[in-house]
Enzyme design. Structure first.
Site, PDB file in Angstrom:
ATOM      1  CG  ASP A  48      16.111 -10.567  -2.118  1.00 34.04           C
ATOM      2  OD1 ASP A  48      16.007 -11.934  -3.403  1.00 34.04           O
ATOM      3  OD2 ASP A  48      17.000 -10.988  -1.578  1.00 34.04           O
ATOM      4  CG  HIS A  49      16.613 -10.859  -8.547  1.00 28.12           C
ATOM      5  ND1 HIS A  49      18.756 -10.353  -7.806  1.00 28.12           N
ATOM      6  CD2 HIS A  49      17.280 -11.771  -9.272  1.00 28.12           C
ATOM      7  CE1 HIS A  49      18.983 -11.647  -8.457  1.00 28.12           C
ATOM      8  NE2 HIS A  49      17.991 -11.947  -9.227  1.00 28.12           N
TER       9      HIS A  49
ATOM     10  CG  HIS B 161      19.573 -13.673  -3.448  1.00 29.61           C
ATOM     11  ND1 HIS B 161      18.885 -12.637  -4.059  1.00 29.61           N
ATOM     12  CD2 HIS B 161      20.766 -13.010  -4.528  1.00 29.61           C
ATOM     13  CE1 HIS B 161      19.642 -11.259  -4.671  1.00 29.61           C
ATOM     14  NE2 HIS B 161      20.057 -12.684  -5.213  1.00 29.61           N
TER      15      HIS B 161
END
Ligand code: BG6
Length: 501
Positions: A190-191, A253
């Site tokens: 999950d960047h 996110h």
């Protein structure tokens, strides 16, 4: 977190990184620029190679030229020829259609020969930078060719979202993956977790008594998490149609940020201790029933409008989007975390595309003091606000009341802003630099454990189910606005408002 150490006790980063999807967008925009900056910062070991697997017929020279151009375009640092030369020596292009199962044993041999040259100790990172429908096929290929697990070496599997399209498909996919790779070798990216300010949430909370002692329902009035974007879906209409804002932003996110903001202090900084506390937050989210959602969620879809002075088309006019699409490009909702710390405190979350502002922020609004001494003749007292700015500004903003020096008795809000503008804090390689480095070090703290993903899907499934039954009048907000009017009413009916400070 257990990390693989070499004989000197150092963490051994030697490996071959195999990127499936070597010619794809993710590799060009994020992975290669990130690897370039890791070389620049001297964080990659000498015994390291990158094998880009792609279907396209390209010579290695052509491939490297493409990568050079992408780094030039997307890297936060300008290309320095010495660094590029080091990186390009590490890169190998391997043409292979991974839907052809027979090809995996040839790939295996290729990697073994390369291993002999690079001396990377048999360690492998398999990065699936491909559309999710190929995850299973590739993992199966790695398994049948005996590449997945090797004695005396480590192997890690990296996957990007979307991880399934609901709880059921995510479970099915996960079952396939864990037949081949153990849970602690699977890194679900999950960047957002690679972003500086997201990593800073725990530090701010657990290293400052001034914050942690008031981080609860006795002092906090509400918490707002807003991830807003000016960008539309661009060329990703096909993907977005099957995802919508729910699967694209909320399930991952936003939920990840919520867990970090609301979690209890872990007993230590070990990966599993942190993940366990995050999971408890998800388990404490109150039942999201259709009755609850009726008044507490707003879906939106953008129409035409103006962004930065330029007219833009509505979502239904975007490439690969049907003219009657019912996909949401905006979601705002209120939810509660029903535990001792947070009972009664609303968390307002909001995300959307083609909004008037691109920003990611967490706003913590503290409770007002009684209007007994001051504020009697002022309409409203300005609350204390703590804003964690994730992007484009990075840092902390704090608002508190002081006497106005220019008048006899006015009270004015003083705004203390330690944040600075960082144009590179978007969906950029920075987050990937940190994440790739952590993968090599074997530190999974910034990645999601399966039970977290499962719990996030449980929450998202309620919303998606409700959304699918509901007939929405779309489009319902203009591009360039801050979303549908109902998203403002959602807070107004609670006597609150979205903060833009
Ligand atoms: C991605 C979504 O995960 O995050 C995109 O798929 C979105 O739709 C992006 O634009 C936002 O990331 P960032 O880092 O630019 O805020």
């Amino acid at each position: 977190m257990k990390m693989d150490k070499n004989e000197n006790g150092d963490v051994d980063l030697s490996a071959i990184l195999v990127i499936f999807g070597g010619t794809g967008d993710l590799t060009h925009r994020k992975l290669m620029p990130a690897l370039y900056n890791l070389v620049l910062d001297q964080l990659l070991p000498d015994n390291f190679a990158i094998v880009s697997v792609g279907r396209r017929d390209k010579s290695e020279t052509e491939y490297k030229q493409d990568i050079y151009d992408s780094i030039n375009k997307f890297s936060r640092n300008k290309i320095d020829e010495t660094t590029w030369s080091k990186l390009q020596d590490m890169i190998h292009y391997y043409q292979f259609d991974f839907t052809n199962m027979d090809g995996f044993s040839e790939l295996k041999e290729y990697l073994e020969v390369l291993d002999g040259k690079v001396q990377s100790g048999g360690n492998r990172v398999f990065y699936l930078a491909v559309a999710p429908e190929y995850f299973e096929t590739i993992v199966q290929g790695l398994h049948t060719s005996d590449m997945a697990i090797k004695s005396g070496a480590w192997s890690r599997l990296i996957i990007e979202k979307p991880f399934g399209k609901d709880l059921k498909t995510a479970r099915k996919l996960n079952n396939k993956l864990i037949e081949v790779f153990p849970e602690n070798s699977i890194y679900r990216i999950d960047h957002y977790l690679g972003k500086e300010m997201i990593q800073n949430i725990m530090v701010l909370r657990f290293c400052n008594s001034i914050f942690e002692s008031i981080w609860n329902n006795k002092f906090i009035d509400n918490i707002q998490i807003s991830l807003t974007e000016k960008m539309g879906v661009g060329t990703r209409g096909g993907y977005y149609e099957s995802s919508g804002a729910m699967r694209d932003m909320i399930q991952n996110h936003i939920i990840q940020i919520l867990t970090l903001v609301a979690m209890e202090p872990p007993t230590n900084l070990k990966t599993d201790s942190i993940r366990t506390e995050k999971l408890k937050v998800l388990e404490a989210i109150e039942d999201i029933t259709p009755e609850f959602l009726k008044n507490n969620v707003v879906f939106g879809q953008y129409g035409t409008g103006v962004i930065d002075g330029n007219p833009v088309v509505g979502y239904r006019e975007e490439l690969n989007v049907p003219k009657d699409s019912a996909t949401e490009t905006f979601v705002a909702m209120k939810l509660h975390v029903n535990n001792f710390r947070w009972a009664g405190i609303p968390f307002y979350i909001r995300t959307g595309k083609r909004l008037g502002k691109s920003s990611a922020e967490i706003v913590v609004q503290f409770k007002d003091l009684p209007n007994i001494l001051y504020f009697k003749d002022q309409d409203m007292q300005e609350p204390n606000l703590l804003v964690l700015r994730i992007q484009p500004n990075v840092g902390v903003f704090f608002q508190f009341n002081t006497k106005d020096f220019n008048s006899h008795h006015d009270i004015v809000p003083t705004k203390m802003d330690t944040s600075y503008f960082s144009p590179t804090q978007g969906n950029t390689p920075e987050a990937y630099e940190r994440l790739i480095y952590d993968i090599l070090r074997g530190d999974a703290t910034l990645f999601s454990r399966w039970d977290e993903v499962e719990a996030a899907w449980t929450v998202a499934d309620h919303l998606i189910g409700y959304r699918e039954q509901k007939k929405s009048q779309f489009p319902n907000y203009d591009s360039g606005s801050m979303g549908p009017i109902r998203a403002f009413e959602l807070l107004a009916k609670d006597g609150r408002k979205w903060w833009h400070v």
